[in-house]
Enzyme design. Sequence first.
Site, short mmCIF file in Angstrom:
data_model
loop_
_atom_site.label_atom_id
_atom_site.label_comp_id
_atom_site.label_asym_id
_atom_site.label_seq_id
_atom_site.Cartn_x
_atom_site.Cartn_y
_atom_site.Cartn_z
N LYS A 196 0.83 -1.21 0.00
CA LYS A 196 0.00 0.00 0.00
C LYS A 196 0.86 1.26 0.00
CE LYS A 196 -4.15 -2.17 1.65
NZ LYS A 196 -4.85 -2.70 2.82
N LYS A 236 -3.82 -10.85 -7.79
CA LYS A 236 -5.17 -11.37 -7.49
C LYS A 236 -6.24 -10.41 -7.99
CE LYS A 236 -6.08 -9.05 -3.19
NZ LYS A 236 -7.34 -8.90 -2.56
N LYS A 286 -10.85 -5.33 -5.49
CA LYS A 286 -11.92 -4.35 -5.68
C LYS A 286 -11.43 -3.10 -6.37
CE LYS A 286 -14.27 -5.23 -1.48
NZ LYS A 286 -13.17 -4.95 -0.55
P1 ADP Z 1 -10.17 -6.47 -1.69
O1 ADP Z 1 -8.74 -6.92 -1.61
O2 ADP Z 1 -10.81 -6.87 -2.98
O3 ADP Z 1 -10.39 -5.03 -1.35
P2 ADP Z 1 -10.98 -7.12 1.02
O4 ADP Z 1 -9.64 -6.64 1.51
O5 ADP Z 1 -12.19 -6.36 1.43
O6 ADP Z 1 -10.95 -7.30 -0.58
O7 ADP Z 1 -11.15 -8.64 1.43
C1 ADP Z 1 -12.39 -9.27 1.71
C2 ADP Z 1 -12.21 -10.76 1.71
O8 ADP Z 1 -12.05 -11.24 0.37
C3 ADP Z 1 -10.96 -11.23 2.47
O9 ADP Z 1 -11.30 -12.42 3.16
C4 ADP Z 1 -9.97 -11.52 1.39
O10 ADP Z 1 -9.03 -12.51 1.77
C5 ADP Z 1 -10.87 -12.03 0.28
N1 ADP Z 1 -10.26 -11.81 -1.05
C6 ADP Z 1 -10.05 -10.62 -1.66
N2 ADP Z 1 -9.51 -10.80 -2.88
C7 ADP Z 1 -9.37 -12.15 -3.05
C8 ADP Z 1 -8.90 -12.98 -4.11
N3 ADP Z 1 -8.50 -12.48 -5.27
N4 ADP Z 1 -8.90 -14.33 -3.93
C9 ADP Z 1 -9.35 -14.87 -2.76
N5 ADP Z 1 -9.83 -14.15 -1.73
C10 ADP Z 1 -9.84 -12.80 -1.86
#
Ligand code: ADP
Length: 334
Positions: free
Chosen positions: A115, A197, A200
């Site tokens: 970040k 990965k 969002k």
């Molecule tokens: P993002 O990274 O998309 O902002 P969050 O940090 O809000 O998502 O994570 C919400 C949940 O989704 C967490 O449990 C995170 O491990 C899971 N998660 C987010 N991206 C992935 C991914 N590409 N594959 C598997 N799990 C994910």
Amino acid sequence: MEKKKDIVMSGIRPTGFLHLGNYFGAISNYVKMQEEFNCFFMVADLHSLTTHPDTKELKANVYRVLAENIACGLDPDKVALYCQSHLSETAELYLYLNMMAYKGELEKTTTFKDKVRLNPENVNAGLLTYPVLQTADIILHRAKYVPVGKDQEQHLEMARTFTNRFNHRYGEVFPEPVAFNYNQKLVKVPSLDGEGKMSKSESQLATLYLADSDDMIIKKVMKAKTDSGPSEKNAPKPDYIENIFTLMNLVCTPATIQHFEDDYNNCSIRYGDLKKQLACDMVNFIAPIRNKVDAILKDEDGLKQIMKKGAEKANISAAETMKQVRKAMGLNYF
Ligand code: ADP
């Protein structure tokens, strides 16, 4: 007497539309776990402030994340579905845990370093202590299992470290939280460009959102990186092809996957056909969820009630934990 159910806690940040990674890394486990555990699931609005200080879109995003969770099968009557900022005890526990987290270990966290690299203008203390706040969220309910994706593995290790430090210093108040996935291994849903990965807020064209239209899904899948195919039988797959097979494993039938595996292994694979099939199965998977979300979002009053009820349930558990915490820490003067 009925056996007491183990406690589960997890959360998702309201920083944009939910995607397949959120679904398979987190929500699909939530939905199964609600049947056998005592579950607390939250919209992590405070966490989102570490990277998204502009709150213009926040309210709409909170409602959307709630609606998306419900559309995926989460039942607000079975779980506490709430918003993080509705539990003021979170901030109190976060403060105590901050005394147990060292600057050096926080600075080494991979997500923190990522970040900082992405946004060097906004390296705030909240970003540094993100894993501490996450620990507070989890142990505020004395949770044992935390359904998360693979990207959260290190945070969960840190949560165990801070929890153990607390227990060691002040007495055993908390169970050690562990990351959970029904398939044993934590899931990482790869992005369609073969880089990292799905997420969002990054690489939006390489991420499949639960809100994407059919056309958009097809467009994104058809653009996924491939090559001219293997030139040797049973060759290992390059990362970007392995990623496409990982995505097929999420939504295609075993027979379909086997068909393309065989084609790959005997060098007759046609990636155009594979992507068409994957796009079609993705549309069939995502479209019903998208339609449900749209219907749920129309009932704003219903969502407000769900959030209120969730906060009430979660507050009962948080209040009980904080009573134990203050007592263990010697902060009970009356
Ligand atoms: P993002 O990274 O998309 O902002 P969050 O940090 O809000 O998502 O994570 C919400 C949940 O989704 C967490 O449990 C995170 O491990 C899971 N998660 C987010 N991206 C992935 C991914 N590409 N594959 C598997 N799990 C994910």
